[in-house]
Design an enzyme around this catalytic site. Structure first.
Site, PDB file in Angstrom:
ATOM      1  N   THR A 326       3.909  -1.570   9.408  1.00 60.11           N
ATOM      2  CA  THR A 326       3.198  -1.656   8.124  1.00 60.11           C
ATOM      3  C   THR A 326       3.912  -0.793   7.107  1.00 60.11           C
ATOM      4  O   THR A 326       4.661   0.117   7.463  1.00 60.11           O
ATOM      5  CB  THR A 326       1.766  -1.078   8.220  1.00 60.11           C
ATOM      6  N   ASP A 327       3.626  -1.053   5.837  1.00 57.40           N
ATOM      7  CA  ASP A 327       3.976  -0.063   4.821  1.00 57.40           C
ATOM      8  C   ASP A 327       2.977   1.093   5.010  1.00 57.40           C
ATOM      9  O   ASP A 327       1.953   0.942   5.699  1.00 57.40           O
ATOM     10  CB  ASP A 327       3.896  -0.671   3.413  1.00 57.40           C
ATOM     11  N   TRP A 328       3.255   2.220   4.386  1.00 54.70           N
ATOM     12  CA  TRP A 328       2.477   3.444   4.648  1.00 54.70           C
ATOM     13  C   TRP A 328       1.009   3.290   4.240  1.00 54.70           C
ATOM     14  O   TRP A 328       0.720   3.073   3.071  1.00 54.70           O
ATOM     15  CB  TRP A 328       3.154   4.616   3.949  1.00 54.70           C
ATOM     16  N   GLY A 330      -0.752   0.787   4.812  1.00 54.38           N
ATOM     17  CA  GLY A 330      -0.972  -0.593   4.366  1.00 54.38           C
ATOM     18  C   GLY A 330      -2.025  -1.314   5.215  1.00 54.38           C
ATOM     19  O   GLY A 330      -2.183  -1.043   6.393  1.00 54.38           O
TER      20      GLY A 330
END
Ligand code: BGC
Length: 828
Positions: A326-328, A330
């Site tokens: 995931t993005d941070w 996310g």
């Protein structure tokens, strides 16, 4: 039962079976029993550890079999993250040329049983180690333009850990030169490895959908072919050094406004042809170790929670073997993310692991799914320098990498205007105006920033290049900038919020006239910065500010009045308005944000040491209102659900509809006859090129067709030319853009009168469009036109061929359907 329970039971059983004399048994004190238990348990633990399959020695499947549910749930969730803190001030005097104060990140204390102390301060995250199975913790770091780590550790200034700021993605793509980008990747990859990082969180490969996108500088192009091939080149270069990449943000992270909550409604065709296509080209062409899912929703669901996106398309149709993270912070739902095939949740927290354990126990995640996520992570861990116990030096060859950065920067700069050969510079005395001449912008902000030791300003670069610049102007600008900076608000959110730009200094008329008397030419730089967390604005950003307009006008009047030329250097990360002021100046060099050697690289081009050969990978419109996406950017904010409090990290609920469909960038401008200020693919040179002898291997498409074209340098200096191949496809059942870039190439350095023949082979894939009705890539039968251009609107040669029968190139899944109707733009 967890491993501690197992240990306890095992030692207890052993105790019971000890054959001890009765007397002794009676005399066993409580303490003796405890001590005995401890010894037996310790030796049992030792045995179990010894017996446990070890990653790299046993098969990945056997390692997974030996993992407890808790261990699996720990591995698929990162080690956590502390919010940015200001960098501790170095104790001794910092000797670096320009010290950039940087927000830094620190990982929280780790689980002492398995994890090891922080490895690379400032890195963005890590995975958990599971020591008993020989699984180490791997380290990931931002970002696309260089290794973003803390330049100092523990406030100690006796040594630094600065990294090379390479040119931003938009500049690299403007080189149209994958071999060059590969070279940048090699130096970048070496630096990643030598700083002890396993995976770099880049490249960013989202499409430049709208000029105001705050992170456009990190991204490559409005066109999926240029974007995908540039991404593949840098990934291949980086990964050739034995470290990994994370191509991001998958998919359609095209705006920063409400990025964590925006719901983007996009047609299947626009997704397939534009937003997924660039990732497809990048991923198939380079096999990045990891892919980062994006923050946004597409058609109603977070991308990190979409199984159709991550498993059906990415891992299925594209046969992607790496891991998805995931993005941070996310997405919202760890369970949905696991089930979607988002293998790793970053930066991770224990609640996510617990939710995964509970979901497996409740049958909401199958053991098979979790094992599949774990397997992908372990396969990447196996390849990592950390697993291979690589002894990194913490001392990459920064000098060598700076030279690569400078060379690449000069290759991606674009000469937009050069009236009466204003460039290369003729005289040696330069009057240098504009804040960014003295205070350069190497790259954008946020996670795309790099903590570099210095950035060479243009005044330094020109001096290094043997030019004379006025000392009065330099002193005035330096004093003005430092005073203005001292007054800027200091924000705790500085990572996301840029201070307001410093207005241009007004030049006193007598100073201006002295400069116009003294200098041979004037150079003005105009700068722009942006980054993660916010999009740019139309007023005072896309459009010039009043003080910039005044600067351009006053200097042009003064210098032209004395028969001297004026050149503007654009030190920008994204598109700006140029049409209203470009006639006032003689030359414009688009230098983008060129990395830490900025001033030297710009001087290389201004002086003619390097002949510019970059071309626009993104259109410069006449005005923002011409943009087909303008009325749908950044979208609409919706009311907060009852009882919910505003959360700046989460954004407000918001929606946007991509009504322009496939008509992004030049696909729109060319099809709808809207003239841009500078078209896609445009760029001048100090020499001229002639195109001749376009030939097709056949007039009928029979599996493929090859186009060859001869390019000759007809000017008087050596140079390179980007050659663009566009195809106009017949409009039968599907509408199509007027033309689409289907191939490109760049000549070698051609000496005056030298020629080179370039050859491009088109396969059915290069003619296809996405047919929503059939869920298939289809090349429709009919007449195709091959157009060889020096830009998308400067077509030099054309030829035609026939495709006798429609080809269904690939049947794919009918997925990611919009949940609401789209009023899509239609071709006139
Ligand atoms: C950014 C990512 C970055 C991550 C880790 C996020 O806010 O969107 O691009 O890699 O942070 O720093």
């Amino acid at each position: 039962m967890n491993s501690t329970d197992q240990l306890y039971c095992w030692s207890h059983r052993q105790l019971k079976t000890q054959k001890l004399p009765c007397k002794m048994k009676r005399n066993l004190s409580f303490l003796t029993i405890v001590a005995l238990c401890w010894c037996v348990s310790a030796s049992a633990q030792k045995k179990q550890t010894a017996a446990a399959p070890q990653l790299g020695k046993a098969s990945v499947k056997d390692v997974i079999k030996a993992m407890t549910l808790e261990e699996k749930a720990k591995l698929v969730v990162g080690m956590g993250f502390k919010m940015p803190a200001m960098r501790p001030a170095p104790k001794k005097k910092d000797t670096a040329k320009t010290v950039i104060p940087a927000a830094t990140f620190t990982l929280p204390p780790t689980d002492p049983k398995d994890d090891i102390p922080e490895k690379v301060p400032g890195a963005a995250g890590r995975t958990h180690a599971i020591k008993r199975l020989g699984i180490p913790s791997i380290t990931v770091s931002d970002g696309p333009a260089g290794v973003r780590i803390n330049p100092f550790r523990n406030g100690d200034s006796s040594r630094s850990y600065y990294a090379t700021a390479f040119p931003v993605g938009t500049l690299l793509a403007s080189s149209w030169d994958p071999a060059l980008v590969h070279k940048v990747g090699e130096s970048f990859g070496n630096e990643i490895r030598e700083y002890g990082v396993d995976i770099i969180l880049g490249p960013g490969a989202n499409i430049h959908r709208n000029p105001l996108g705050g992170r456009n500088f990190e991204y490559f192009s409005e066109d999926p072919l240029v974007s995908g091939t540039t991404a593949a080149a840098i990934i291949n270069g980086i990964q050739s050094q034995g470290v990994g990449t994370s191509v991001k943000h998958f998919v359609a992270n095209n705006e920063e406004t409400d990025r964590s909550s925006i719901n983007e409604t996009i047609s299947q065709r626009a997704l397939r042809e534009i937003y997924l296509k660039n990732f497809e080209i990048a991923i198939k062409g380079s096999h990045p170790w990891t892919v980062m899912s994006s923050y946004n929703k597409v058609n109603g669901t977070y991308t990190s929670q979409r199984r159709d996106l991550l498993t059906t398309v990415l891992k299925g149709e594209w046969n992607y073997k790496g891991l998805v993270m995931t993005d941070w912070f996310g997405g919202r739902d760890a369970v949905a993310q696991m089930n979607a095939g988002n293998d790793l949740l970053m930066p991770g927290n224990p609640q996510q692991s617990q939710a995964i354990v509970d979901a497996v126990k409740a049958g909401k995640i199958t053991p098979k799914q979790l094992d599949a996520n774990v397997e992908r992570i372990l396969n990447i861990v196996l390849k990592s320098p950390e697993f291979k116990k690589y002894k990194y030096s913490d001392a990459p060859d920064l000098k060598k990498h700076a030279a690569v950065s400078r060379m690449a920067a000069a290759q991606g700069m674009i000469l937009l205007k050069d009236d009466d050969k204003a460039l290369p510079l003729k005289g040696k005395k330069i009057a240098l105006f504009g804040n960014t001449s003295y205070d350069p912008i190497a790259g954008g902000t946020g996670s795309g920033n790099v903590n570099k030791a210095y950035t060479i300003s243009l005044v330094q670069g020109l001096t290094n290049g043997g030019y004379l610049t006025g000392v009065n102007l330099k002193n005035a600008y330096e004093a003005y900038i430092s005073e203005a900076k001292a007054k800027q608000p200091k924000s705790a959110m500085s990572f996301f919020m840029l201070p307001p730009p410093i207005p241009q200094m007004a030049i006193a008329p007598d100073m201006l006239s002295q400069e116009a008397d003294y200098a041979d030419e004037a150079i003005i730089t105009l700068g722009r910065n942006a980054g993660e967390g916010a999009d740019r604005k139309v007023e005072n950003d896309f459009n010039l500010t009043d003080s910039e307009k005044a600067l351009v006008k006053n200097i042009s009047d003064a210098f032209h009045g004395k028969g001297k030329k004026v050149v503007v250097v654009l030190n920008i990360g994204g598109v700006i308005e140029t049409a209203s002021w470009r006639d006032e100046v003689d030359g414009i060099l688009l230098a983008w944000q060129p990395g830490l050697e900025a001033g030297n690289a710009i001087t290389d081009v201004l002086s003619g040491k390097v002949n510019p050969s970059g071309k626009l990978a993104t259109t410069f419109p006449m005005s923002y209102d011409d943009e087909p996406t303008a009325k749908n950017f950044p979208g609409k904010e919706l009311p907060l659900p009852a009882g919910e409090k505003p959360n700046p990290m989460r954004g407000r609920p918001a929606k946007v509809t991509y009504e322009e469909g496939i008509y992004v960038g030049y696909r729109y401008y060319n099809t709808f006859g809207v003239k841009p200020a500078y078209p896609f693919g445009y760029g001048l040179s100090y020499t001229k090129f002639k195109y001749s002898d376009l030939k097709l291997s056949s007039k009928t498409f029979n599996g493929s067709v090859t186009a060859t074209v001869k390019v000759t340098n007809t000017g008087d200096v050596a140079g390179r030319e980007v050659v663009e191949l566009y195809v106009s496809a017949p409009v039968i059942n599907m509408e199509k853009p007027a033309e689409e870039l289907r191939a490109y190439g760049k000549t070698k350095t051609l000496r005056p009168k030298e020629s080179q023949t370039l050859s491009f082979t088109l396969t059915p894939k290069d003619l296809e469009s996405f047919d929503e009705a059939r869920s298939a890539w289809v090349s429709e039968a009919g007449k195709y036109e091959v157009k060889i251009g020096a830009s998308s609107s400067d077509i030099k040669k054309t030829e035609k061929f026939d495709l006798p029968k429609t080809i269904v190139v690939e049947k794919v899944h009918n997925v990611m359907k919009p949940d609401t109707a789209i009023n899509s733009l239609k071709r006139p």
